[in-house]
Design an enzyme around this catalytic site. Structure first.
Site, PDB file in Angstrom:
ATOM      1  N   HIS A   1       0.728  -1.219   0.060  1.00  0.00           N
ATOM      2  CA  HIS A   1      -0.140  -0.090   0.199  1.00  0.00           C
ATOM      3  C   HIS A   1       0.973   1.362  -0.087  1.00  0.00           C
ATOM      4  CE1 HIS A   1      -3.471   2.464   0.535  1.00  0.00           C
ATOM      5  NE2 HIS A   1      -3.427   2.033   1.822  1.00  0.00           N
TER       6      HIS A   1
ATOM      7  N   HIS B   1      -2.430  -2.096  -9.846  1.00  0.00           N
ATOM      8  CA  HIS B   1      -3.538  -1.468  -8.991  1.00  0.00           C
ATOM      9  C   HIS B   1      -4.890  -2.451  -8.920  1.00  0.00           C
ATOM     10  CE1 HIS B   1      -5.998   1.435  -6.783  1.00  0.00           C
ATOM     11  NE2 HIS B   1      -4.814   1.924  -6.345  1.00  0.00           N
TER      12      HIS B   1
ATOM     13  N   ASP C   1       2.817   5.453  -6.862  1.00  0.00           N
ATOM     14  CA  ASP C   1       3.857   5.309  -6.276  1.00  0.00           C
ATOM     15  C   ASP C   1       5.242   5.384  -7.242  1.00  0.00           C
ATOM     16  OD1 ASP C   1       3.063   5.492  -3.538  1.00  0.00           O
ATOM     17  OD2 ASP C   1       2.488   3.558  -3.736  1.00  0.00           O
TER      18      ASP C   1
END
Ligand code: ACO
Length: 447
Positions: free
Chosen positions: A286, A325, A381
């Site tokens: 995460h 994702h 990210d």
């Protein structure tokens, strides 16, 4: 059930619903019985399955959905994502427009209140948050107790939970005035605790908040001020951080948001519930992924080694961190905006040498069948770590930089959950496949 769909989609549904039956017929082949259950917004209520029973003693059918792959746990009006189209909106506003025109504090107001503020409302919001940035001196003693190499996320989780012992009024979760106060405190104190955690790891004195600065500007001040009488944040870095904060503010029912809703459903105070959410965010799948991306790029080391690394990923040896994702099966819209900011930061601070490796990973992955078939694209990210590193942040601060802005989304989702009359304490069912009853075996008779 009320509408949680965008207006255009809801209208299309309304038009066609007059000509078709919005129900699902289920034939239970165990009994031959046929059941008709209502469909609302393309959804059936799992509890409607309970009427499917083989005999009166049967508990009734339940649905099995590990990791909530196909289960809506709530009705929400905060954030909308269309993962296939790569769309993200807060309260109906496209993320691209907010990133270009809004500020983090304004966006946080939007998430929490449902509408953009007037200038008086924004001023008031700003005033209250900046006047809750100081922390009790005793909290500094907590921070001092951590080892010098403690991870700042660990410190953040524990210190946010510790705030619960300072503010007893926070337990009154159904009192709107109390919720408002805790919101100011959590929004105001997150950057302070995060910055103090960072300074602690360096063995440097804490820098107190400067209420004359913007939200990201003050954060940079608390992190990086040394001997200057007045810290002046670099406007490019301050702006880049503000946009990164906007992009990270909310993301509907992700792991940490589901955590604050789940923990908050027991009506615990928001500090404990927020600490649980930060703990969930800490995980490498995460919010910890941005830290892992940098470790991975460092491990790859040179562009020449990228193909070999991708081969190892494809063989299942490891994951390409920052890729994939649960919801986005298209380019993450946040990643697109972040890539642009990255160049602005690199123009100022010099190009991050790991950028070339990241671009090569992206280039190969976007052409490779393994990634294309699985719809694996860069997520938020993939590039944030490179920006943070160029801005002077150590890797351990990366997930902290995610947690600070996510506080607004968590609080908005927490309050929505509390005020939703349909919500109760979160308590899933299980399928028990363990032993049937058996007698206790005395220790000397066990083999
Ligand atoms: N690298 C290589 N293969 C991957 C990756 C990856 N990053 N992500 C998924 N896959 C593969 C899986 O091995 C699986 O392949 P299979 O069908 O042959 O078994 C397939 O793609 C589907 O993967 P799942 O794990 O089922 O996808 P899920 O939706 O459960 O996972 C997750 C999503 C956790 C984000 C995953 O893509 C991942 O681990 N990514 C790397 C970590 C990361 O970047 N996390 C940040 C997410 S964004 C955020 O939280 C802010």
């Amino acid at each position: 059930m009320d509408s949680a769909l965008p207006a255009t989609q809801a209208k299309a549904e309304d038009a066609s619903s007059s000509t078709r039956r919005e129900t699902l017929s289920i034939t239970d082949n165990r009994t031959g019985k046929v059941y008709e259950v209502p469909i609302t917004h393309g959804t059936i209520r799992a509890v409607d399955l309970r009427q499917l029973r083989v005999d009166p003693a049967d508990f009734g059918m339940i649905s099995y959905d590990p990791a909530y792959n196909n289960t809506a746990s709530c009705i929400s009006r905060i954030t909308y994502i269309d993962g296939d189209a790569g769309i993200l909106r807060y309260r109906g506003y496209p993320i691209e427009e907010l990133a270009e025109k809004s500020t983090y504090l304004e966006t946080a107001y939007l998430l929490l209140h449902g509408e953009l503020p007037t200038s008086a409302q924004l001023q008031d919001w700003h005033y209250h948050i900046t006047h809750h940035t100081f922390i009790h001196e005793s909290i500094k003693k907590f921070l001092d107790g951590f080892h010098y190499d403690a991870h700042p996320m660990g410190m953040l989780v524990s210190t946010i939970a510790a705030l619960s012992t300072f503010y007893h009024d926070a337990k009154d979760v159904f009192n709107p005035a109390s919720r408002k106060k805790q919101t100011y405190r959590l929004m105001g104190k997150m950057p302070t605790i995060a910055a103090f955690s960072y300074r602690h790891t360096l063995g440097m004195p804490f820098v107190y908040p400067d209420n004359e600065l913007s939200y990201p500007g003050n954060f940079l001040n608390m992190l990086f001020r040394t001997s200057e009488t007045r810290y002046r944040p670099n406007p490019t870095l301050e702006h880049a951080l503000d946009i990164l904060f906007i992009l990270h503010a909310d993301h509907e029912q992700n792991c940490s948001t589901n955590t604050i809703r789940g923990v908050g459903s027991s009506h615990v105070d928001p500090y404990c519930a927020a600490a649980a959410a930060i703990a969930a965010l800490y995980g490498p799948l995460h919010g910890g992924a941005n830290e892992e991306v940098l470790r991975m790029l460092n491990e790859i080391g040179t562009i020449q080694r990228v193909p070999e690394f991708i081969k190892r990923v494809k063989s299942g040896e490891m994951r390409l961190m920052g890729f994939g994702h649960r919801v986005y099966k298209n380019y993450d819209p946040r990643a697109r905006i972040i890539k642009k900011i990255a160049y602005e930061v690199f123009d100022l601070m010099g190009k991050n040498p790991l950028l070339e490796i990241a671009l090569e990973c992206e280039r190969i992955a976007l052409e490779d069948d393994y990634f294309v078939k699985r719809k694996l694209y860069p997520n938020v990210d993939f590039y944030t770590g490179l920006i943070y590193q160029s801005m002077g942040f150590p890797m351990t601060m990366f997930p902290v930089l995610f947690a600070i802005p996510r506080m607004s989304g968590w609080l908005a989702q927490w309050e929505e959950m509390l005020l939703d009359p349909e919500q109760k304490i979160a308590r899933p069912r299980q399928i028990y496949l363990g032993h049937d009853p058996r007698p206790y075996v005395a220790i000397d008779q066990r083999s």
